[in-house]
Write a protein that holds these residues in place. Structure first.
Motif, PDB file in Angstrom:
ATOM      1  N   GLY A 173      30.848  39.562  46.690  1.00 30.32           N
ATOM      2  CA  GLY A 173      29.717  39.426  45.919  1.00 30.32           C
ATOM      3  C   GLY A 173      30.013  39.787  44.882  1.00 30.32           C
ATOM      4  O   GLY A 173      28.955  39.647  43.932  1.00 30.32           O
ATOM      5  N   ALA A 174      31.072  40.637  44.092  1.00 33.33           N
ATOM      6  CA  ALA A 174      31.315  40.919  43.041  1.00 33.33           C
ATOM      7  C   ALA A 174      31.620  39.599  42.153  1.00 33.33           C
ATOM      8  O   ALA A 174      32.211  38.642  42.370  1.00 33.33           O
ATOM      9  N   GLN A 175      31.304  40.038  40.666  1.00 32.63           N
ATOM     10  CA  GLN A 175      31.411  38.972  39.705  1.00 32.63           C
ATOM     11  C   GLN A 175      32.900  39.104  39.100  1.00 32.63           C
ATOM     12  O   GLN A 175      33.308  40.194  39.090  1.00 32.63           O
ATOM     13  N   LEU A 176      33.595  37.894  38.953  1.00 35.02           N
ATOM     14  CA  LEU A 176      34.818  38.002  38.393  1.00 35.02           C
ATOM     15  C   LEU A 176      34.962  37.584  37.073  1.00 35.02           C
ATOM     16  O   LEU A 176      34.398  36.462  36.732  1.00 35.02           O
ATOM     17  N   ARG A 177      35.893  37.943  36.244  1.00 37.30           N
ATOM     18  CA  ARG A 177      36.472  37.362  35.192  1.00 37.30           C
ATOM     19  C   ARG A 177      37.779  37.258  35.142  1.00 37.30           C
ATOM     20  O   ARG A 177      38.485  38.138  35.458  1.00 37.30           O
ATOM     21  N   PHE A 178      38.337  36.097  34.259  1.00 35.04           N
ATOM     22  CA  PHE A 178      39.700  35.586  34.515  1.00 35.04           C
ATOM     23  C   PHE A 178      40.101  35.532  32.819  1.00 35.04           C
ATOM     24  O   PHE A 178      39.379  34.869  32.195  1.00 35.04           O
ATOM     25  N   PHE A 179      41.083  36.192  32.440  1.00 31.67           N
ATOM     26  CA  PHE A 179      41.512  36.383  31.051  1.00 31.67           C
ATOM     27  C   PHE A 179      42.889  35.857  30.916  1.00 31.67           C
ATOM     28  O   PHE A 179      43.909  36.325  31.745  1.00 31.67           O
ATOM     29  N   PHE A 180      43.095  35.148  30.225  1.00 29.76           N
ATOM     30  CA  PHE A 180      44.510  34.625  29.509  1.00 29.76           C
ATOM     31  C   PHE A 180      44.653  35.144  28.328  1.00 29.76           C
ATOM     32  O   PHE A 180      43.657  35.836  27.507  1.00 29.76           O
ATOM     33  N   GLU A 181      46.000  35.047  27.772  1.00 32.39           N
ATOM     34  CA  GLU A 181      46.465  35.740  26.388  1.00 32.39           C
ATOM     35  C   GLU A 181      45.664  35.230  25.351  1.00 32.39           C
ATOM     36  O   GLU A 181      45.209  35.981  24.337  1.00 32.39           O
ATOM     37  N   GLU A 182      45.242  33.738  25.367  1.00 37.59           N
ATOM     38  CA  GLU A 182      44.470  33.227  24.316  1.00 37.59           C
ATOM     39  C   GLU A 182      43.279  32.470  25.168  1.00 37.59           C
ATOM     40  O   GLU A 182      43.433  31.981  26.167  1.00 37.59           O
ATOM     41  N   GLY A 183      42.314  32.251  24.233  1.00 35.90           N
ATOM     42  CA  GLY A 183      41.070  31.470  24.689  1.00 35.90           C
ATOM     43  C   GLY A 183      40.239  32.341  25.270  1.00 35.90           C
ATOM     44  O   GLY A 183      40.391  33.405  25.682  1.00 35.90           O
TER      45      GLY A 183
END
Length: 272
Positions: A53-63
């Motif tokens: 149920g947790a919301q996730l965030r995905f991070f790249f070095e750029e963008g």
């Protein structure tokens, strides 16, 4: 076999990989979920609680970051979450002193499968190296290109990219007299026209008289164009020009995708 396989799931497709690893599920689970371990092989940094149920965030070095949601968190057996519309599922099963990792993903856009398969193949290679205690392989452009070409040959695109399939360009089957063919039309300012056709079943067009030249390219499948009573069989990769003033009909096999480009009418035939 390290290559991924592709199967149809209803109106979607599923990409599946199996890797046999010489480590117990608990160790592989850490590689799948721990942020420090993920950094060795996963393409983005994941932020969010490790719980269903947790919301996730995905991070790249750029963008800009991407978003997703955790659906299943069942250590050390099943991990499932979404990432920008793609469903990712990781399953671990003990095998002797090691484990079987089954990774499946249902991509939001079928047209991205070959590219996605190549990327996940590299990620899983690096995951395997990481749990073995070896450094990840550096990015090899030649190997990536060769592997991508291999997957493209295995899978094809299967459909046109989603950004080309806007509702405003959708053509009703009855308008084209091609029941079973999904079509999208793009009109140029000079009167030229581009039509994308995807046969959902075997289909046949009625005979029509062409008042402009038409360029046809077959992307996938098989298309038979009949010109003035003569059949021309066009397979994937074939292109053909239908001349103005020809009597034309066509026959699709299910799954065939074609692009048709038609020229503008000459001045004497332009509507006024």
């Amino acid at each position: 076999m390290k290559h991924g396989t592709l199967t149809t799931k209803g109106n979607k497709v599923e990409l599946r990989f199996e890797r046999r690893l010489a480590h117990p599920p608990e160790k592989v689970w850490r590689a799948l979920t721990d942020s420090k371990e993920l950094a060795h092989w996963f393409p983005a940094r994941i932020e969010g609680a490790r719980e269903a149920g947790a919301q996730l965030r995905f991070f790249f070095e750029e963008g800009d970051p991407g978003s997703g949601k955790m659906h299943v968190f069942d250590p050390p057996r099943v991990l499932e979450y979404t990432w920008e519309g793609d469903l990712l599922r990781w399953e671990l099963k003990p095998e002797g002193t090691g484990s079987l990792l089954v990774f499946t993903t249902i991509p939001a856009d079928r047209a991205n499968v070959s590219r996605d398969a190549t990327g996940w193949h590299f990620c899983l290679d690096n995951l395997e190296a990481s749990v073995d205690g070896n450094p990840a392989a550096g990015f090899d452009k030649e190997r990536f290109s060769a592997l991508n070409a291999d997957y493209a040959a295995r899978f094809g695109l299967g459909s046109f990219p989603a950004f080309m399939l806007g509702a405003a360009n959708r053509v009703a089957d009855a308008s084209l007299s091609i029941p079973g063919v999904e079509a999208y039309v793009f009109n140029g300012a000079d009167g030229t026209q581009l039509t994308l056709c995807h046969a959902k079943s075997d289909a046949e067009t009625g005979e029509q008289w062409r008042d402009v030249d038409e360029y046809v390219v077959v992307l996938e499948g098989s298309y038979v164009v009949r010109i003035n009573g003569m059949d021309m069989h066009l397979g994937a990769g074939r292109e053909f020009v239908i001349p103005r003033s020809a009597r034309v009909s066509g026959r699709y096999t299910a799954g065939t995708r074609t692009i048709h480009a038609r020229g503008s009418k000459p001045p004497e035939q332009s509507d006024s």
